[in-house]
Design a protein around this motif. Structure first.
Motif, PDB file in Angstrom:
ATOM      1  N   LEU A  90       5.434  11.095  -9.785  1.00 56.38           N
ATOM      2  CA  LEU A  90       5.938  10.367 -10.935  1.00 56.38           C
ATOM      3  C   LEU A  90       7.128   9.493 -10.564  1.00 56.38           C
ATOM      4  O   LEU A  90       7.217   8.331 -10.991  1.00 56.38           O
ATOM      5  CB  LEU A  90       6.332  11.336 -12.047  1.00 56.38           C
ATOM      6  N   VAL A  91       8.044  10.021  -9.771  1.00 60.41           N
ATOM      7  CA  VAL A  91       9.214   9.230  -9.380  1.00 60.41           C
ATOM      8  C   VAL A  91       8.781   7.983  -8.616  1.00 60.41           C
ATOM      9  O   VAL A  91       9.285   6.869  -8.851  1.00 60.41           O
ATOM     10  CB  VAL A  91      10.195  10.077  -8.538  1.00 60.41           C
ATOM     11  N   LYS A  92       7.821   8.133  -7.715  1.00 59.13           N
ATOM     12  CA  LYS A  92       7.336   6.979  -6.954  1.00 59.13           C
ATOM     13  C   LYS A  92       6.651   5.964  -7.863  1.00 59.13           C
ATOM     14  O   LYS A  92       6.932   4.751  -7.803  1.00 59.13           O
ATOM     15  CB  LYS A  92       6.371   7.438  -5.865  1.00 59.13           C
ATOM     16  N   LEU A  93       5.753   6.426  -8.714  1.00 56.78           N
ATOM     17  CA  LEU A  93       5.008   5.509  -9.587  1.00 56.78           C
ATOM     18  C   LEU A  93       5.928   4.797 -10.577  1.00 56.78           C
ATOM     19  O   LEU A  93       5.734   3.620 -10.883  1.00 56.78           O
ATOM     20  CB  LEU A  93       3.918   6.274 -10.336  1.00 56.78           C
ATOM     21  N   ALA A  94       6.943   5.506 -11.050  1.00 52.80           N
ATOM     22  CA  ALA A  94       7.875   4.893 -11.998  1.00 52.80           C
ATOM     23  C   ALA A  94       8.721   3.802 -11.361  1.00 52.80           C
ATOM     24  O   ALA A  94       9.264   2.937 -12.060  1.00 52.80           O
ATOM     25  CB  ALA A  94       8.788   5.975 -12.585  1.00 52.80           C
ATOM     26  N   SER A  95       8.814   3.815 -10.033  1.00 44.66           N
ATOM     27  CA  SER A  95       9.628   2.821  -9.328  1.00 44.66           C
ATOM     28  C   SER A  95       8.879   1.513  -9.068  1.00 44.66           C
ATOM     29  O   SER A  95       9.481   0.538  -8.604  1.00 44.66           O
ATOM     30  CB  SER A  95      10.100   3.402  -7.990  1.00 44.66           C
ATOM     31  N   LEU A  96       7.587   1.471  -9.349  1.00 46.66           N
ATOM     32  CA  LEU A  96       6.788   0.286  -9.032  1.00 46.66           C
ATOM     33  C   LEU A  96       7.099  -0.874  -9.969  1.00 46.66           C
ATOM     34  O   LEU A  96       7.396  -0.688 -11.151  1.00 46.66           O
ATOM     35  CB  LEU A  96       5.293   0.620  -9.120  1.00 46.66           C
TER      36      LEU A  96
ATOM     37  N   GLU B 165       3.082  -4.541  -8.816  1.00 44.42           N
ATOM     38  CA  GLU B 165       2.535  -3.424  -8.041  1.00 44.42           C
ATOM     39  C   GLU B 165       1.656  -2.540  -8.927  1.00 44.42           C
ATOM     40  O   GLU B 165       0.609  -2.045  -8.486  1.00 44.42           O
ATOM     41  CB  GLU B 165       3.671  -2.610  -7.440  1.00 44.42           C
ATOM     42  N   ARG B 166       2.029  -2.365 -10.164  1.00 44.88           N
ATOM     43  CA  ARG B 166       1.216  -1.562 -11.077  1.00 44.88           C
ATOM     44  C   ARG B 166      -0.136  -2.222 -11.341  1.00 44.88           C
ATOM     45  O   ARG B 166      -1.159  -1.541 -11.420  1.00 44.88           O
ATOM     46  CB  ARG B 166       1.961  -1.328 -12.398  1.00 44.88           C
ATOM     47  N   ARG B 167      -0.139  -3.534 -11.469  1.00 43.16           N
ATOM     48  CA  ARG B 167      -1.414  -4.234 -11.686  1.00 43.16           C
ATOM     49  C   ARG B 167      -2.323  -4.105 -10.477  1.00 43.16           C
ATOM     50  O   ARG B 167      -3.543  -3.972 -10.622  1.00 43.16           O
ATOM     51  CB  ARG B 167      -1.148  -5.706 -11.992  1.00 43.16           C
ATOM     52  N   ARG B 168      -1.745  -4.148  -9.281  1.00 38.19           N
ATOM     53  CA  ARG B 168      -2.547  -4.046  -8.053  1.00 38.19           C
ATOM     54  C   ARG B 168      -3.161  -2.668  -7.868  1.00 38.19           C
ATOM     55  O   ARG B 168      -4.211  -2.507  -7.258  1.00 38.19           O
ATOM     56  CB  ARG B 168      -1.682  -4.403  -6.846  1.00 38.19           C
TER      57      ARG B 168
ATOM     58  N   LEU C 244       0.507   6.170 -16.857  1.00 42.12           N
ATOM     59  CA  LEU C 244       1.256   4.907 -16.782  1.00 42.12           C
ATOM     60  C   LEU C 244       0.340   3.686 -16.790  1.00 42.12           C
ATOM     61  O   LEU C 244       0.816   2.554 -16.696  1.00 42.12           O
ATOM     62  CB  LEU C 244       2.126   4.896 -15.520  1.00 42.12           C
ATOM     63  N   GLY C 245      -0.981   3.902 -16.865  1.00 42.89           N
ATOM     64  CA  GLY C 245      -1.923   2.794 -16.884  1.00 42.89           C
ATOM     65  C   GLY C 245      -2.073   2.102 -15.545  1.00 42.89           C
ATOM     66  O   GLY C 245      -2.339   0.884 -15.491  1.00 42.89           O
ATOM     67  N   ILE C 246      -1.954   2.834 -14.442  1.00 44.65           N
ATOM     68  CA  ILE C 246      -2.039   2.260 -13.094  1.00 44.65           C
ATOM     69  C   ILE C 246      -3.361   2.686 -12.455  1.00 44.65           C
ATOM     70  O   ILE C 246      -3.640   3.891 -12.361  1.00 44.65           O
ATOM     71  CB  ILE C 246      -0.865   2.752 -12.215  1.00 44.65           C
TER      72      ILE C 246
ATOM     73  N   ARG D  79      -3.538  -2.667  -2.300  1.00 42.71           N
ATOM     74  CA  ARG D  79      -2.980  -1.620  -3.152  1.00 42.71           C
ATOM     75  C   ARG D  79      -1.637  -1.133  -2.605  1.00 42.71           C
ATOM     76  O   ARG D  79      -1.309  -1.331  -1.432  1.00 42.71           O
ATOM     77  CB  ARG D  79      -3.949  -0.444  -3.275  1.00 42.71           C
ATOM     78  N   VAL D  80      -0.884  -0.456  -3.455  1.00 43.09           N
ATOM     79  CA  VAL D  80       0.416   0.108  -3.079  1.00 43.09           C
ATOM     80  C   VAL D  80       0.205   1.524  -2.545  1.00 43.09           C
ATOM     81  O   VAL D  80      -0.470   2.342  -3.176  1.00 43.09           O
ATOM     82  CB  VAL D  80       1.378   0.143  -4.283  1.00 43.09           C
ATOM     83  N   TRP D  81       0.815   1.770  -1.412  1.00 41.29           N
ATOM     84  CA  TRP D  81       0.668   3.071  -0.766  1.00 41.29           C
ATOM     85  C   TRP D  81       1.591   4.102  -1.430  1.00 41.29           C
ATOM     86  O   TRP D  81       2.783   3.867  -1.608  1.00 41.29           O
ATOM     87  CB  TRP D  81       1.016   2.931   0.706  1.00 41.29           C
ATOM     88  N   VAL D  82       1.023   5.252  -1.818  1.00 41.52           N
ATOM     89  CA  VAL D  82       1.823   6.362  -2.340  1.00 41.52           C
ATOM     90  C   VAL D  82       1.642   7.528  -1.369  1.00 41.52           C
ATOM     91  O   VAL D  82       0.680   8.294  -1.458  1.00 41.52           O
ATOM     92  CB  VAL D  82       1.399   6.767  -3.765  1.00 41.52           C
ATOM     93  N   HIS D  83       2.567   7.620  -0.429  1.00 37.77           N
ATOM     94  CA  HIS D  83       2.454   8.631   0.622  1.00 37.77           C
ATOM     95  C   HIS D  83       2.783  10.012   0.070  1.00 37.77           C
ATOM     96  O   HIS D  83       3.666  10.148  -0.776  1.00 37.77           O
ATOM     97  CB  HIS D  83       3.400   8.287   1.781  1.00 37.77           C
ATOM     98  N   PRO D  84       2.092  11.054   0.523  1.00 38.97           N
ATOM     99  CA  PRO D  84       2.347  12.396  -0.034  1.00 38.97           C
ATOM    100  C   PRO D  84       3.690  12.996   0.339  1.00 38.97           C
ATOM    101  O   PRO D  84       4.175  13.897  -0.339  1.00 38.97           O
ATOM    102  CB  PRO D  84       1.198  13.237   0.524  1.00 38.97           C
ATOM    103  N   TYR D  85       4.318  12.507   1.427  1.00 30.54           N
ATOM    104  CA  TYR D  85       5.604  13.105   1.809  1.00 30.54           C
ATOM    105  C   TYR D  85       6.570  12.145   2.489  1.00 30.54           C
ATOM    106  O   TYR D  85       7.785  12.289   2.363  1.00 30.54           O
ATOM    107  CB  TYR D  85       5.387  14.327   2.713  1.00 30.54           C
ATOM    108  N   ASP D  86       6.087  11.138   3.177  1.00 37.54           N
ATOM    109  CA  ASP D  86       6.981  10.286   3.969  1.00 37.54           C
ATOM    110  C   ASP D  86       7.467   9.104   3.137  1.00 37.54           C
ATOM    111  O   ASP D  86       7.195   7.941   3.441  1.00 37.54           O
ATOM    112  CB  ASP D  86       6.258   9.810   5.230  1.00 37.54           C
ATOM    113  N   ASP D  87       8.192   9.400   2.060  1.00 39.11           N
ATOM    114  CA  ASP D  87       8.659   8.382   1.129  1.00 39.11           C
ATOM    115  C   ASP D  87       9.899   8.937   0.437  1.00 39.11           C
ATOM    116  O   ASP D  87       9.879  10.057  -0.083  1.00 39.11           O
ATOM    117  CB  ASP D  87       7.552   8.080   0.106  1.00 39.11           C
ATOM    118  N   LEU D  88      10.977   8.168   0.405  1.00 38.95           N
ATOM    119  CA  LEU D  88      12.233   8.669  -0.146  1.00 38.95           C
ATOM    120  C   LEU D  88      12.121   8.967  -1.641  1.00 38.95           C
ATOM    121  O   LEU D  88      12.733   9.922  -2.141  1.00 38.95           O
ATOM    122  CB  LEU D  88      13.368   7.683   0.117  1.00 38.95           C
TER     123      LEU D  88
END
Length: 417
Positions: free
Chosen positions: A66-72, A76-79, A100-102, A150-159
């Motif tokens: 959620l934190v990652k998706l909310a930062s887009l 980026e959300r449209r993509r 979030l409709g993404i 598309r935007v990459w949402v990594h499972p762990y390697d993301d601040l």
């Protein structure tokens, strides 16, 4: 693998975690943190459990996703987003992307338990099954990312993901401020990285201990410069990661005091203990913290320990198998091979004797074709429910006294004694 550049921009801070708490407030459950007296009695520590298996997707992964998706950004959300996961990150991204409709596409290993695949699809994501391991799934996900922008949402390697996961420690230390230690599973390091940063900022004296499946000592190798083999089928598929995070490794090196490697039998026992003693469901990765306490009890004895039960998505068939295997390990289900004369009435004698002694026969099979059996004899395999090991030995002794030689065997046919 090379380390991430050790700069302020590449490091997670406690301020990042505090900001993540604001983002998830009211959108992700603040799960209970409760004492676990049965586990305390078994381990000799004072154990508290954080029940992240109670999240909507039954895993802590919702926080970071959620934190990652909310930062887009809007663009980026449209993509849309792309992710790879063995299951829990997949479900989390699918759920919150839908809210979030993404648009979301998730690549999962072909070996992922069906329960996780079905759950991910139920949240509206497009699921692509590809590869035997997460590394192979990542290759396919990166190809889709490039082809579809598309935007990459990594499972762990993301601040952002790490910050979301770190909110768990904040809640744990609010509920039990004087914890001595957190014991945290390690896959790629997002969970332990985020929570180590948060916990050390709140309580500098707290000790952070990581746990990996012995078959996947990837972080252990990275921290110690080791070359232990990595790979193989594990109950803890959620932390079966071959490549740890560039962002997570420096945090683990700095803040984690030890990494415990746990075997499959300890993972099985931990899953079973959560079910039978705590009346809750843990997957293998979710039970890894407890498995470490079973594997190295002296490390934790007398300490006030916080465990993160980080996921409860386990295939029901695997859970049922674990329960039966644990009954066998505790000698509450035993298999006996009895040599008997092949004549009418002997089976009744065996059944009556076991019944008189309080054993409950679950299964019977004749083995007439064994070459070490006389032509006028047979071997009888009997699976019996008993009270404990001493009760099983009592039954064995009684059979011997009746002239019915018996040995205890493994369920697979190997002799135990």
């Amino acid at each position: 693998m090379t380390d991430a550049p050790d700069t302020a921009a590449s490091r997670l801070t406690h301020a990042d975690v505090r900001a993540a708490r604001d983002i998830i407030a009211g959108r992700v459950m603040r799960t209970p943190m409760l004492p676990a007296p049965p586990l305390s009695a078994i381990t000799g520590a004072e154990v508290f459990v954080k029940y992240e298996n109670l999240q909507v997707t039954n895993s802590f992964k919702e926080r970071g996703a959620l934190v990652k998706l909310a930062s887009l950004t809007d663009d980026e959300r449209r993509r849309g987003v792309i992710a790879m996961s063995a299951g829990n990150h997949a479900q989390a991204v699918a759920l919150h992307a839908s809210r979030l409709g993404i648009p979301a596409t998730i690549v999962m290993p072909e070996t992922t338990p069906f329960v996780k695949v079905a759950a991910t699809r139920s949240h509206g994501a497009t699921v692509v099954l590809d590869g035997e391991t997460l590394a192979e799934s990542q290759t396919r996900a990166e190809a889709i990312r490039t082809a579809e922008n598309r935007v990459w949402v990594h499972p762990y390697d993301d601040l952002a993901v790490m910050a979301g996961q770190g909110t768990i420690a904040c809640e744990m230390l609010e509920d039990v401020p004087d914890l001595d230690m957190l014991v945290i599973p390690i896959g790629g390091g997002g969970l332990i990285g985020g929570n180590a940063v948060a916990a050390k900022a709140i309580r500098p004296a707290i000790e952070i201990v990581g746990v990996e499946a012995a078959l996947y000592p990837s972080m252990w190798n990275a921290v110690h410069g080791g070359d232990r083999p990595v790979g193989g089928p594990t109950l803890a598929e959620g932390i079966a990661v071959k490549i740890v995070g560039r962002s997570t490794l420096p945090v683990v090196r700095d803040l984690v005091s030890a990494i415990v490697l746990v075997g499959e039998s300890d993972l099985e026992r931990a899953v079973n203990l959560y079910l039978t003693r705590q009346k809750t469901i843990a997957e293998g990765a979710g039970a890894a913290g407890l498995a470490a306490m079973l594997a190295e009890p002296e490390r934790f004895r007398g300490r006030k320990v916080g465990l993160i039960l980080c996921g409860g998505n386990i295939d029901p068939r695997i859970l049922a198998s674990i329960m039966v295997r644990e009954l066998e390990r505790e000698s509450r289900i035993v298999s006996l091979r009895i040599t008997i004369p092949d004549r009418p009435g002997v089976l009744g004698t065996v059944a009556s004797l076991i019944g008189r002694l309080g054993g409950n026969i679950l299964e019977v099979e004749h083995r007439r074709l064994f070459l070490d059996t006389p032509a006028k004899g047979t071997k009888l395999d009997v699976t019996v429910e008993t009270r404990d090991g001493s009760h099983a030995h009592e039954i064995l002794a009684a059979l011997e006294a009746e002239g019915l030689p018996a040995v205890r065997i493994e369920s697979g046919g190997g002799r135990l004694g």
